[in-house]
Design a protein around this motif. Structure first.
Motif, short mmCIF file in Angstrom:
data_model
loop_
_atom_site.label_atom_id
_atom_site.label_comp_id
_atom_site.label_asym_id
_atom_site.label_seq_id
_atom_site.Cartn_x
_atom_site.Cartn_y
_atom_site.Cartn_z
N TRP A 292 0.84 -1.21 0.00
CA TRP A 292 0.00 0.00 0.00
C TRP A 292 0.87 1.25 0.00
N LEU A 293 1.90 1.25 0.81
CA LEU A 293 2.79 2.41 0.84
C LEU A 293 3.49 2.61 -0.50
N ALA A 294 3.91 1.50 -1.13
CA ALA A 294 4.56 1.60 -2.43
C ALA A 294 3.61 2.18 -3.47
N ASN A 295 2.35 1.74 -3.43
CA ASN A 295 1.35 2.26 -4.37
C ASN A 295 1.08 3.75 -4.12
N LEU A 296 1.02 4.14 -2.86
CA LEU A 296 0.75 5.54 -2.54
C LEU A 296 1.91 6.43 -2.97
N GLN A 297 3.13 5.95 -2.77
CA GLN A 297 4.30 6.75 -3.16
C GLN A 297 4.27 7.05 -4.66
N LYS A 298 3.82 6.08 -5.45
CA LYS A 298 3.71 6.29 -6.90
C LYS A 298 2.54 7.21 -7.24
N ALA A 299 1.44 7.07 -6.48
CA ALA A 299 0.23 7.83 -6.79
C ALA A 299 0.40 9.32 -6.59
N VAL A 300 1.22 9.74 -5.64
CA VAL A 300 1.33 11.16 -5.32
C VAL A 300 2.41 11.86 -6.11
N VAL A 301 3.14 11.14 -6.93
CA VAL A 301 4.20 11.77 -7.70
C VAL A 301 3.59 12.83 -8.63
N GLY A 302 4.09 14.04 -8.54
CA GLY A 302 3.61 15.12 -9.39
C GLY A 302 2.30 15.72 -8.94
N LYS A 303 1.74 15.28 -7.83
CA LYS A 303 0.47 15.81 -7.32
C LYS A 303 0.73 16.66 -6.07
N GLU A 304 -0.19 17.56 -5.80
CA GLU A 304 -0.07 18.34 -4.57
C GLU A 304 -0.50 17.49 -3.38
N VAL A 305 0.28 17.54 -2.31
CA VAL A 305 -0.02 16.81 -1.08
C VAL A 305 -0.15 17.82 0.06
N VAL A 306 -1.30 17.81 0.70
CA VAL A 306 -1.55 18.65 1.87
C VAL A 306 -1.52 17.77 3.11
N ALA A 307 -0.68 18.13 4.06
CA ALA A 307 -0.58 17.37 5.32
C ALA A 307 -1.37 18.09 6.40
N LEU A 308 -2.35 17.40 6.95
CA LEU A 308 -3.05 17.94 8.11
C LEU A 308 -2.17 17.77 9.34
N PRO A 309 -2.43 18.48 10.43
CA PRO A 309 -1.69 18.22 11.67
C PRO A 309 -1.80 16.75 12.07
N PHE A 310 -0.77 16.22 12.67
CA PHE A 310 -0.69 14.80 13.01
C PHE A 310 -1.93 14.36 13.79
N ALA A 311 -2.56 13.29 13.32
CA ALA A 311 -3.75 12.67 13.92
C ALA A 311 -5.01 13.50 13.71
N ASP A 312 -4.95 14.53 12.85
CA ASP A 312 -6.13 15.33 12.51
C ASP A 312 -6.84 15.83 13.77
N PRO A 313 -6.22 16.71 14.55
CA PRO A 313 -6.85 17.21 15.78
C PRO A 313 -8.19 17.89 15.50
N ASP A 314 -9.11 17.73 16.43
CA ASP A 314 -10.44 18.31 16.30
C ASP A 314 -10.37 19.80 16.65
N VAL A 315 -10.22 20.63 15.63
CA VAL A 315 -10.01 22.05 15.83
C VAL A 315 -11.22 22.70 16.49
N ALA A 316 -12.42 22.28 16.09
CA ALA A 316 -13.63 22.88 16.66
C ALA A 316 -13.76 22.55 18.14
N SER A 317 -13.51 21.29 18.52
CA SER A 317 -13.56 20.91 19.93
C SER A 317 -12.53 21.68 20.73
N LEU A 318 -11.35 21.83 20.15
CA LEU A 318 -10.28 22.56 20.83
C LEU A 318 -10.68 24.02 21.03
#
Length: 790
Positions: A292-318
């Motif tokens: 799965w990781l190998a497939n993902l590494q190929k899939a994102v080549v040349g594409k924009e990747v947006v990283a959310l904060p680690f574990a996707d914190p609940d901003v509204a709850s915070l």
């Protein structure tokens, strides 16, 4: 009067009787007319009593152009109790829909027979059924050249698939079931194309715990093996990658998912068992994770990747419940800082970390403040939260400057929610795709202005929803009115000056979302766990072995994925805190029993145990006497010593004590960190002082003095005797005895007989041997308690 006469039994005149009968007949005429009209209303009643459902399973192509052949297939099912005869499935093209609200109206009632519009395309393009038995589903497939549909100007057309037939109760041809959808018609390239950004979210629930193995590799422990199911062929995450790799989309990724899959791929991961036990994860799942990781590494080549904060914190709850707890915002900053490192390490691409994504894009001023507090200057919102208030006749571009250097990227609400339903059935998925395309084409037709539209679907689409999303994106890419664009370009696009930029107030935040938020107690527990981690890490020689897994576990405790799963979230956070308590408890003081102190001074040992695999230090052990007038530690009420212990070892720390009086004195041992914080539980024990009293010491001193005096007297006597012998020796040489012959010696004139010979080894004790300064130790068994070193 006539009624009174009739009631009294009197007879009425013939004229009156005729009038009464005529009036009754006239009064009953409407009722009779209603009864006579009942059969005419039968078709509508029959349609609801004996419905036939129509499922439109596929429509290809989704957006036809000139020269195409449209193929429609699906199933019809007789849900009634009577057979349908003389049935056929026909195609109907309705009017062109000129507004997005018109599309919404049709979509709300897609199977309403009463809303039937348009006429059938023709009997050449229909499929007939001699009989539809009750409860039986029949498949149909109809192909028709697009030029036979008589489509006019470019735009969105209502399109229906209807089944007509009759039953024994209603023996006339009628429409018994219909499925309405949309046919986008844009045969040539539009003069101005909408720039469309489609976010492709790659997120999951929390899977990893804070626990790791004691070995060098720190084998991770997972809550369960559900992640492997998502990675398996056909699983949700497998579909997201295999479908997304061929699409022009912006990947939005939770780094925690990458870290979890990477931990599985490294092998030897373990699963949480009953109690504190763990079991090894299946070896074959390691291969799944690697692929799965190998497939993902190929899939994102040349594409924009947006990283959310680690574990996707609940901003509204915070924002709503966490800011009242000190230190909560710092966790969002930590999660943001580690996001880029994680993505770059696993996928070998540099992601953007400029974006925050509150749940469902719902925002208010507090959410915007928190979302941007960790460095993000772009917040992905949604049109049903940041609603237009200026009465625009078109959908504006997504980018909206909202002040303070922050840009709200407003995703289109209708497009973003198009795939949220149950799409397990092909018919539902087809309707979702067609409605999405219809809305997109209608947006493009609203104005000649160039606009940038963003689609932000649900965070964790199912495999079926992902397939429908991919079909819609492929249709857009092959269409004639839209062109793909990445998220950063959409955020930088020139904003519409007429679009609203006013953030809605907190009072209008959706109540259903507020009910799902993490409670204040969750952030309080997170703060408590962080405090414990801060105290623990200062004593470690290799802090990363603890700080990294627990820091990430704390981030996971704030994850958006706990919404709707409050009990699971509480259990996870409690497990993290309990495991940290267990690790910190591996460095502790060993309990002591009563200690005996005989003499004025002695040393008391206190043992510190380190059951961790790494050395610990930066600890101070303090020994305190609660009764310093009786017992002093190092000459005062307490004494401290630094402690450093190797992993898996214990160390004995010795303290010098001095006693001033007999009796019991309580002593307390407590570990502290170097900054003065208490570490672990104290150990309290009693010291029994059996010091020699001054009277006894006086007696012993007197005895020693007498011995010294006796020795001195014997010494002087020997000296005088030796002098006499020397004088007698001189007289004897003349042959005379001064006392006269035969006279015995006077007492004391000679040394005792034993003085003429040297002292022998057999003598029981020499008078000159000094007396011991302490009593001899008893050979009897000691009492309860520990002996101290003297």
């Amino acid at each position: 009067m006539a009624e009174a006469a009739d009631f009294q039994g009197t007879s009425a005149s013939p004229a009156r009787r005729w009038l009464r009968r005529t009036g009754a007949l006239l009064a009953g005429a409407p009722l009779l007319a209603g009864l006579l009209q009942l059969p005419a209303a039968a078709p509508a009643a029959a349609a609801s009593a004996d419905p036939v459902s129509v499922s439109l399973d596929s429509l290809s192509p989704n957006a036809p152009t000139d020269g195409d052949t449209l193929t429609v297939s699906g199933t019809v099912t007789n849900n009634g109790k009577q057979a349908v005869t003389g049935a056929h499935v026909g195609l109907r093209v309705g009017p062109r829909l000129n507004t997005r609200s018109g599309i919404n109206d049709v979509a709300r009632h897609p199977d309403d027979v009463q809303g039937l519009t348009g006429s059938e395309v023709g009997d050449k393009y229909e499929q007939k059924f001699t009989k539809l038995a009750p409860g039986i589903a029949e498949h149909f497939s109809i192909s028709v050249p697009v030029d036979k549909l008589d489509l006019g100007a470019d735009g969105v057309y209502e399109f229906g698939v209807a089944l007509s037939g009759q039953t024994s109760a209603q023996p006339w041809q009628q429409v018994l079931g219909i499925q309405r959808t949309f046919l986008p018609w844009q045969p040539s390239d539009a003069d101005t194309k909408t720039r469309t950004t489609f976010l492709w979210p790659l997120l999951s629930t929390v899977h990893m715990t804070a626990r790791t193995g004691a070995g060098e590799l720190q084998t991770p422990v997972f809550l369960d093996d559900d992640l492997a199911k998502e990675l398996a062929p056909g699983g949700r995450l497998d579909q997201m990658v295999s479908l997304g790799k061929d699409l022009d989309v912006t990947w939005v990724i939770d780094p925690d998912l990458l870290a979890s899959v990477d931990a599985m791929a490294s092998g030897n991961y373990r699963l949480q068992g009953d109690g504190d036990t763990t079991v090894p994860g299946p070896k074959e799942h390691q291969a799944l994770a690697k692929q799965w990781l190998a497939n993902l590494q190929k899939a994102v080549v040349g594409k924009e990747v947006v990283a959310l904060p680690f574990a996707d914190p609940d901003v509204a709850s915070l924002a709503h419940r966490g800011t009242s707890v000190a230190g909560s915002l710092s966790h969002l900053k930590d999660a943001t800082d580690v996001a880029a490192i994680t993505v770059k390490t696993v996928l070998h691409v540099t992601p953007s970390t400029d974006y925050a994504w509150p749940v469902n894009g719902a925002v208010d001023p507090s959410i915007m403040r928190v979302a941007t507090s960790a460095g993000a200057d772009r917040v992905i919102t949604r049109g049903d939260s940041l609603q237009e208030t200026t009465g625009l006749s078109y959908t504006p571009s997504a980018a909206r400057p909202v002040g303070g250097g922050t840009t709200a990227v407003v995703a289109d609400a209708k497009l973003s929610t198009a795939f949220e339903g149950d799409l397990t059935k092909a018919g539902s998925a087809t309707l979702a795709v067609q409605e999405f395309l219809a809305q997109s084409l209608e947006i493009n037709a609203q104005t000649d202005r160039q606009r940038s539209i963003v689609v932000a679907p649900q965070r964790m689409p199912t495999a079926d929803q992902a397939q429908a999303m991919a079909a819609a994106v492929r249709a857009l890419e092959g269409g004639t009115w839209s062109q793909a664009q990445d998220l950063t370009s959409a955020a930088k696009a020139k904003p519409d000056p007429n679009a609203t930029t006013r953030i809605p107030s907190t009072s209008v935040y959706p109540s259903y979302l507020r009910r799902q938020e993490l409670p204040v107690s969750a952030f309080q527990q997170i703060a408590r766990t962080q405090d414990k981690l801060d105290d623990f890490q200062v004593i470690l020689s290799d802090q990363s072995r603890v700080v990294t897994p627990f820091g990430r576990a704390i981030n996971r405790g704030m994850s958006t994925s706990w919404r709707g799963r409050s009990e699971a979230g509480d259990s996870f956070r409690s497990g993290v805190e309990a495991w940290l308590d267990d690790l910190a408890g591996q460095v502790k003081l060993i309990d002591k029993s009563e200690t005996k102190l005989s003499g004025r001074s002695a040393t008391i040992p206190v043992t510190v145990q380190n059951n961790l695999v790494q050395p610990v230090g930066h600890l101070v052990l303090r020994l305190t006497s609660t009764q310093p007038t009786r017992l002093k530690i190092g000459g005062k009420a307490y004494s401290e010593q630094s402690v450093d212990i190797a992993g898996g070892h214990a160390a004995s720390v010795k303290f010098t004590t001095s006693a001033n009086a007999n009796g019991r004195a309580t002593v307390i041992a407590q570990l502290y960190t170097e900054d003065g914080q208490e570490y672990g539980a104290p150990v309290s024990f009693d010291v029994k002082v059996t010091e020699v009293t001054p009277t006894v010491m006086l007696v012993i001193g007197g005895g020693v003095l007498l011995l010294v005096l006796a020795g001195f007297r014997m010494y002087t006597q020997r000296k005088r005797a030796a002098a006499r012998q020397a004088g007698e020796g001189g007289a004897g040489s003349a042959g005379e005895d001064p006392d006269g012959p035969g006279n015995p010696d006077e007492p004391g004139d000679r040394l005792p007989e034993e003085s003429d010979s040297a002292p022998g080894a057999d003598d029981p004790e020499q008078p000159s041997d000094p007396a011991p300064d302490t009593a001899p130790e008893s050979t009897d068994p000691s009492g309860t308690g520990e002996r101290v070193d003297r």
